[in-house]
Every structure is written in structure tokens, then in C-alpha cells.
Scaffold this motif. Sequence first.
Motif, PDB file in Angstrom:
ATOM      1  N   VAL A 130       0.872  -1.172   0.000  1.00 12.70           N
ATOM      2  CA  VAL A 130       0.000   0.000   0.000  1.00 12.70           C
ATOM      3  C   VAL A 130       0.906   1.218   0.000  1.00 12.70           C
ATOM      4  CG1 VAL A 130      -1.776   1.286   1.244  1.00 12.70           C
ATOM      5  CG2 VAL A 130      -1.809  -1.210   1.279  1.00 12.70           C
ATOM      6  N   GLU A 131       0.671   2.135  -0.940  1.00 12.27           N
ATOM      7  CA  GLU A 131       1.513   3.330  -1.030  1.00 12.27           C
ATOM      8  C   GLU A 131       0.674   4.528  -1.449  1.00 12.27           C
ATOM      9  OE1 GLU A 131       5.241   4.959  -3.696  1.00 12.27           O
ATOM     10  OE2 GLU A 131       5.029   2.812  -3.395  1.00 12.27           O
ATOM     11  N   GLU A 132       0.879   5.639  -0.771  1.00 11.91           N
ATOM     12  CA  GLU A 132       0.250   6.893  -1.165  1.00 11.91           C
ATOM     13  C   GLU A 132       1.213   7.599  -2.110  1.00 11.91           C
ATOM     14  OE1 GLU A 132      -2.298   8.108   2.737  1.00 11.91           O
ATOM     15  OE2 GLU A 132      -0.134   8.349   2.829  1.00 11.91           O
ATOM     16  N   ALA A 133       0.769   7.840  -3.328  1.00 11.39           N
ATOM     17  CA  ALA A 133       1.635   8.491  -4.316  1.00 11.39           C
ATOM     18  C   ALA A 133       1.954   9.915  -3.869  1.00 11.39           C
ATOM     19  CB  ALA A 133       0.952   8.502  -5.677  1.00 11.39           C
ATOM     20  N   GLN A 134       3.195  10.299  -3.996  1.00  4.00           N
ATOM     21  CA  GLN A 134       3.655  11.636  -3.610  1.00  4.00           C
ATOM     22  C   GLN A 134       4.202  12.358  -4.838  1.00  4.00           C
ATOM     23  OE1 GLN A 134       3.753  13.034  -0.322  1.00  4.00           O
ATOM     24  NE2 GLN A 134       2.374  11.338   0.079  1.00  4.00           N
TER      25      GLN A 134
ATOM     26  N   MET B  26      -3.735   9.949  -4.842  1.00  4.56           N
ATOM     27  CA  MET B  26      -3.800   8.566  -5.311  1.00  4.56           C
ATOM     28  C   MET B  26      -3.331   7.602  -4.233  1.00  4.56           C
ATOM     29  SD  MET B  26      -2.618   8.242  -9.234  1.00  4.56           S
ATOM     30  CE  MET B  26      -1.226   9.346  -9.205  1.00  4.56           C
ATOM     31  N   LEU B  27      -3.970   6.456  -4.194  1.00  7.98           N
ATOM     32  CA  LEU B  27      -3.561   5.362  -3.326  1.00  7.98           C
ATOM     33  C   LEU B  27      -3.284   4.172  -4.232  1.00  7.98           C
ATOM     34  CD1 LEU B  27      -3.347   4.142  -0.419  1.00  7.98           C
ATOM     35  CD2 LEU B  27      -5.701   3.388  -0.749  1.00  7.98           C
ATOM     36  N   LEU B  28      -2.101   3.614  -4.107  1.00  8.57           N
ATOM     37  CA  LEU B  28      -1.718   2.446  -4.893  1.00  8.57           C
ATOM     38  C   LEU B  28      -1.775   1.215  -3.992  1.00  8.57           C
ATOM     39  CD1 LEU B  28       1.364   4.088  -6.587  1.00  8.57           C
ATOM     40  CD2 LEU B  28      -0.941   3.922  -7.500  1.00  8.57           C
ATOM     41  N   VAL B  29      -2.512   0.197  -4.425  1.00  8.30           N
ATOM     42  CA  VAL B  29      -2.666  -1.009  -3.629  1.00  8.30           C
ATOM     43  C   VAL B  29      -2.315  -2.210  -4.495  1.00  8.30           C
ATOM     44  CG1 VAL B  29      -4.283  -2.451  -2.328  1.00  8.30           C
ATOM     45  CG2 VAL B  29      -4.539   0.038  -2.288  1.00  8.30           C
ATOM     46  N   LYS B  30      -1.441  -3.057  -3.981  1.00 10.31           N
ATOM     47  CA  LYS B  30      -1.116  -4.317  -4.662  1.00 10.31           C
ATOM     48  C   LYS B  30      -1.725  -5.429  -3.837  1.00 10.31           C
ATOM     49  CE  LYS B  30       2.666  -7.185  -6.308  1.00 10.31           C
ATOM     50  NZ  LYS B  30       4.138  -7.318  -6.390  1.00 10.31           N
TER      51      LYS B  30
END
Length: 60
Positions: free
Chosen positions: A29-33, A53-57
Motif C-alpha cells: 500500500v503506497e500513497e503516491a507523492q 492517489m492510493l496504490l494497492v497491490k
Amino acid sequence: MGCQVEKYHHTLTQILMGLLNQGFTLEAVEEAQPPEEMMGIPGMEQEKRRPMMLLVKARR
């Protein structure tokens, strides 16, 4: 873009628990910066606090 875009806003709970409840395993889980060179753009500092944006794998 030349067309109307309908936006949806969901809480982290809705997104992540929706995946978990459907049998997915969260892998990342990563919040795009924004990149550092964009930080001079007005309003961009807010993106560090409230990312767009929130990136979820996830894997099933």
C-alpha cells in the motif's frame, strides 16, 4: 479531457476491507507523492498530507 468525469471518493476502510473481505491478500500500500521538483506549484504541499492517489497491490 473533453468529457465529464464522475469522481468517487472512498475511505481507506472501504477500499482495503473490500479487498480483504473478497479473499485478497494485501502485498503493498503506497500513497503516491509528487516529485520534489513539483513542490513549488501552488497547492502541491497539500498532496503530502492528502495524496490524490492510493496504490494497492493485492493478490488472490
